[in-house]
Design an enzyme around this catalytic site. Structure first.
Site, mmCIF file in Angstrom:
data_model
loop_
_atom_site.group_PDB
_atom_site.id
_atom_site.type_symbol
_atom_site.label_atom_id
_atom_site.label_comp_id
_atom_site.label_asym_id
_atom_site.label_seq_id
_atom_site.Cartn_x
_atom_site.Cartn_y
_atom_site.Cartn_z
ATOM 1 N N LYS A 56 0.831 -1.220 0.000
ATOM 2 C CA LYS A 56 0.000 0.000 0.000
ATOM 3 C C LYS A 56 0.860 1.263 0.000
ATOM 4 O O LYS A 56 0.645 2.183 -0.789
ATOM 5 C CB LYS A 56 -0.931 0.032 1.224
ATOM 6 C CG LYS A 56 -1.869 -1.165 1.323
ATOM 7 C CD LYS A 56 -2.764 -1.077 2.542
ATOM 8 C CE LYS A 56 -2.044 -1.187 3.877
ATOM 9 N NZ LYS A 56 -1.407 -2.495 4.139
ATOM 10 N N ARG A 84 -10.467 0.153 7.822
ATOM 11 C CA ARG A 84 -10.172 -1.277 7.918
ATOM 12 C C ARG A 84 -11.116 -2.017 8.854
ATOM 13 O O ARG A 84 -10.833 -3.157 9.230
ATOM 14 C CB ARG A 84 -8.735 -1.624 8.248
ATOM 15 C CG ARG A 84 -7.918 -0.757 9.024
ATOM 16 C CD ARG A 84 -6.536 -1.401 9.160
ATOM 17 N NE ARG A 84 -5.530 -0.504 8.668
ATOM 18 C CZ ARG A 84 -4.272 -0.821 8.537
ATOM 19 N NH1 ARG A 84 -3.843 -2.006 8.812
ATOM 20 N NH2 ARG A 84 -3.419 0.050 8.101
ATOM 21 N N ARG A 114 11.645 -5.023 5.382
ATOM 22 C CA ARG A 114 11.346 -3.585 5.179
ATOM 23 C C ARG A 114 12.188 -2.700 6.097
ATOM 24 O O ARG A 114 12.428 -3.026 7.247
ATOM 25 C CB ARG A 114 9.865 -3.320 5.465
ATOM 26 C CG ARG A 114 9.558 -1.815 5.451
ATOM 27 C CD ARG A 114 8.100 -1.498 5.462
ATOM 28 N NE ARG A 114 7.355 -2.272 6.439
ATOM 29 C CZ ARG A 114 6.040 -2.467 6.358
ATOM 30 N NH1 ARG A 114 5.353 -1.925 5.377
ATOM 31 N NH2 ARG A 114 5.425 -3.180 7.273
ATOM 32 N N ARG A 135 10.456 -1.024 11.577
ATOM 33 C CA ARG A 135 9.263 -0.754 12.378
ATOM 34 C C ARG A 135 9.172 -1.755 13.523
ATOM 35 O O ARG A 135 9.463 -2.930 13.338
ATOM 36 C CB ARG A 135 8.006 -0.839 11.499
ATOM 37 C CG ARG A 135 7.691 0.457 10.793
ATOM 38 C CD ARG A 135 6.623 0.332 9.748
ATOM 39 N NE ARG A 135 5.436 -0.430 10.125
ATOM 40 C CZ ARG A 135 4.371 -0.593 9.336
ATOM 41 N NH1 ARG A 135 4.349 -0.019 8.139
ATOM 42 N NH2 ARG A 135 3.352 -1.315 9.731
ATOM 43 N N ARG A 142 -1.523 -9.085 12.927
ATOM 44 C CA ARG A 142 -2.029 -8.166 11.890
ATOM 45 C C ARG A 142 -2.807 -8.931 10.812
ATOM 46 O O ARG A 142 -3.828 -8.456 10.311
ATOM 47 C CB ARG A 142 -0.864 -7.375 11.266
ATOM 48 C CG ARG A 142 -0.413 -6.226 12.157
ATOM 49 C CD ARG A 142 1.046 -5.888 11.982
ATOM 50 N NE ARG A 142 1.375 -5.247 10.723
ATOM 51 C CZ ARG A 142 2.617 -5.144 10.249
ATOM 52 N NH1 ARG A 142 3.634 -5.654 10.927
ATOM 53 N NH2 ARG A 142 2.839 -4.544 9.112
HETATM 54 P P1 AP5 Z 1 4.747 -1.502 1.930
HETATM 55 O O1 AP5 Z 1 4.432 -0.711 0.720
HETATM 56 O O2 AP5 Z 1 5.386 -0.808 3.088
HETATM 57 O O3 AP5 Z 1 3.427 -2.326 2.393
HETATM 58 P P2 AP5 Z 1 2.116 -1.823 3.128
HETATM 59 O O4 AP5 Z 1 0.971 -2.501 2.472
HETATM 60 O O5 AP5 Z 1 2.097 -0.352 3.239
HETATM 61 O O6 AP5 Z 1 2.348 -2.535 4.523
HETATM 62 P P3 AP5 Z 1 2.115 -2.013 5.991
HETATM 63 O O7 AP5 Z 1 2.876 -2.958 6.896
HETATM 64 O O8 AP5 Z 1 2.411 -0.557 6.107
HETATM 65 O O9 AP5 Z 1 0.611 -2.293 6.182
HETATM 66 P P4 AP5 Z 1 -0.101 -2.399 7.516
HETATM 67 O O10 AP5 Z 1 -1.500 -2.316 7.094
HETATM 68 O O11 AP5 Z 1 0.285 -3.597 8.312
HETATM 69 O O12 AP5 Z 1 0.484 -1.190 8.359
HETATM 70 P P5 AP5 Z 1 0.027 0.320 8.558
HETATM 71 O O13 AP5 Z 1 1.221 1.157 8.656
HETATM 72 O O14 AP5 Z 1 -1.023 0.676 7.604
HETATM 73 O O15 AP5 Z 1 5.648 -2.740 1.445
HETATM 74 C C1 AP5 Z 1 6.182 -3.675 2.377
HETATM 75 C C2 AP5 Z 1 7.607 -4.070 1.958
HETATM 76 O O16 AP5 Z 1 7.549 -4.816 0.747
HETATM 77 C C3 AP5 Z 1 8.528 -2.871 1.701
HETATM 78 O O17 AP5 Z 1 9.807 -3.191 2.151
HETATM 79 C C4 AP5 Z 1 8.506 -2.710 0.155
HETATM 80 O O18 AP5 Z 1 9.711 -2.172 -0.322
HETATM 81 C C5 AP5 Z 1 8.290 -4.156 -0.306
HETATM 82 N N1 AP5 Z 1 7.453 -4.257 -1.522
HETATM 83 C C6 AP5 Z 1 6.323 -3.564 -1.789
HETATM 84 N N2 AP5 Z 1 5.786 -3.959 -2.967
HETATM 85 C C7 AP5 Z 1 6.613 -4.945 -3.440
HETATM 86 C C8 AP5 Z 1 6.602 -5.766 -4.626
HETATM 87 N N3 AP5 Z 1 5.628 -5.672 -5.558
HETATM 88 N N4 AP5 Z 1 7.594 -6.659 -4.783
HETATM 89 C C9 AP5 Z 1 8.580 -6.775 -3.871
HETATM 90 N N5 AP5 Z 1 8.658 -6.023 -2.735
HETATM 91 C C10 AP5 Z 1 7.684 -5.128 -2.523
HETATM 92 O O19 AP5 Z 1 -0.628 0.209 9.988
HETATM 93 C C11 AP5 Z 1 0.201 -0.100 11.098
HETATM 94 C C12 AP5 Z 1 -0.652 -0.264 12.321
HETATM 95 O O20 AP5 Z 1 -1.334 0.974 12.620
HETATM 96 C C13 AP5 Z 1 -1.796 -1.301 12.213
HETATM 97 O O21 AP5 Z 1 -1.344 -2.615 12.490
HETATM 98 C C14 AP5 Z 1 -2.752 -0.775 13.277
HETATM 99 O O22 AP5 Z 1 -2.307 -1.096 14.546
HETATM 100 C C15 AP5 Z 1 -2.643 0.740 13.109
HETATM 101 N N6 AP5 Z 1 -3.614 1.244 12.148
HETATM 102 C C16 AP5 Z 1 -3.360 1.799 10.912
HETATM 103 N N7 AP5 Z 1 -4.492 2.122 10.273
HETATM 104 C C17 AP5 Z 1 -5.507 1.778 11.138
HETATM 105 C C18 AP5 Z 1 -6.915 1.832 11.043
HETATM 106 N N8 AP5 Z 1 -7.531 2.307 9.964
HETATM 107 N N9 AP5 Z 1 -7.635 1.377 12.100
HETATM 108 C C19 AP5 Z 1 -7.050 0.900 13.211
HETATM 109 N N10 AP5 Z 1 -5.708 0.793 13.346
HETATM 110 C C20 AP5 Z 1 -4.943 1.231 12.328
HETATM 111 MG MG MG Z 2 2.091 1.052 4.815
#
Ligand code: AP5
Ligand code: MG
Length: 214
Positions: A13, A88, A127, A160, A171
């Site tokens: 994402k 979400r 990551r 992270r 997660r």
């Molecule tokens: P990356 O692009 O960073 O993936 P991402 O989908 O953004 O993953 P996240 O871990 O950020 O998602 P998440 O939903 O767990 O965490 P968030 O920060 O939103 O890519 C990942 C890795 O893969 C990178 O190293 C990248 O380089 C590599 N990559 C990407 N695409 C690739 C490809 N095609 N091929 C190869 N490599 C690739 O949320 C964190 C926490 O915050 C949640 O767990 C929760 O506690 C809280 N939170 C956030 N939003 C909410 C909400 N709406 N409600 C409640 N709690 C929330």
């Molecule tokens: Mg992210």
């Protein structure tokens, strides 16, 4: 253009969001990034969020909804927004609908990045992110030019706290239980475009652009 980008942990994402906002000039609202900056600044919201995020659990809906609402209401961005990681839960989707319905913030498209769960572990444990500008790297897939240093702002890269196998497993469970129903909700409304995220970053990006320009 108003877009939501959804997908499990590590689905890409944030990586696609960086490209979308660069190309289309819309406002990026990533709830994960906002929580992490509040955590770094040790604000009241950050301390509360940290108690959930480090364990891989979702931050409670009322807190998250109020935060996103204030970002949306204070953003007078002409070209639209990209919501990354929100909504979400179904309760968040309903709350979002309340804020945007009948306004120019109505959703145009929901991009769902689909990735088998067995690929996530490598993405998440490899990551690295810049603590300052939140740019995303991967130690083997997308390494920085200089090891451990952000290409964009020269700050050290960090891992992270929630990028552990233990937290990833929570997660994934949260995603299956709470977020998968949100995909069905948008599918029924006809907004959802599902993209195979198990391809190279360039190929995923090509599919995302096609979906947005269709
Ligand atoms: P990356 O692009 O960073 O993936 P991402 O989908 O953004 O993953 P996240 O871990 O950020 O998602 P998440 O939903 O767990 O965490 P968030 O920060 O939103 O890519 C990942 C890795 O893969 C990178 O190293 C990248 O380089 C590599 N990559 C990407 N695409 C690739 C490809 N095609 N091929 C190869 N490599 C690739 O949320 C964190 C926490 O915050 C949640 O767990 C929760 O506690 C809280 N939170 C956030 N939003 C909410 C909400 N709406 N409600 C409640 N709690 C929330
Ligand atoms: Mg992210």
């Amino acid at each position: 253009m108003n877009i939501l980008i959804m997908g499990g942990p590590g689905a890409g994402k944030g990586t696609m969001s960086e490209k979308i906002i660069k190309k289309y000039g819309i406002l990026h609202i990533s709830t994960g990034d906002i929580f992490r900056s509040e955590m770094n600044a040790k604000t009241e919201l950050g301390l509360l969020a940290k108690s959930y995020i480090d364990k891989g659990m979702l931050v409670p809906d009322d807190v998250t909804n109020a935060m996103v609402k204030s970002y949306l209401m204070n953003s007078h961005h002409a070209s639209g927004y990209l919501l990354d990681g929100y909504p979400r839960t179904l309760a968040q989707a309903v709350a979002l609908n309340e804020v945007i319905k009948g306004t120019r913030m109505e959703i145009d498209k929901v991009i769902a990045l689909d990735l088998p769960f067995d690929v996530l572990a490598d993405r998440v444990t490899g990551r690295r992110i810049c603590k300052k500008c939140q740019s995303i790297y991967h130690i083997t897939n997308t390494p920085p030019k200089k090891e451990g240093i952000c290409d964009v702002c020269g700050e050290p890269l960090v891992q992270r706290k929630d990028d552990t196998i233990e937290s990833l497993s929570v997660r994934v469970q949260e995603y299956i239980k709470n977020t998968a129903p949100v995909l069905d909700y948008y599918r029924e409304k006809g907004y959802l475009v599902t993209i195979n995220a198990n391809q190279s970053i360039d190929d995923v990006w090509a599919d995302v652009q096609k979906a947005l320009e269709d």
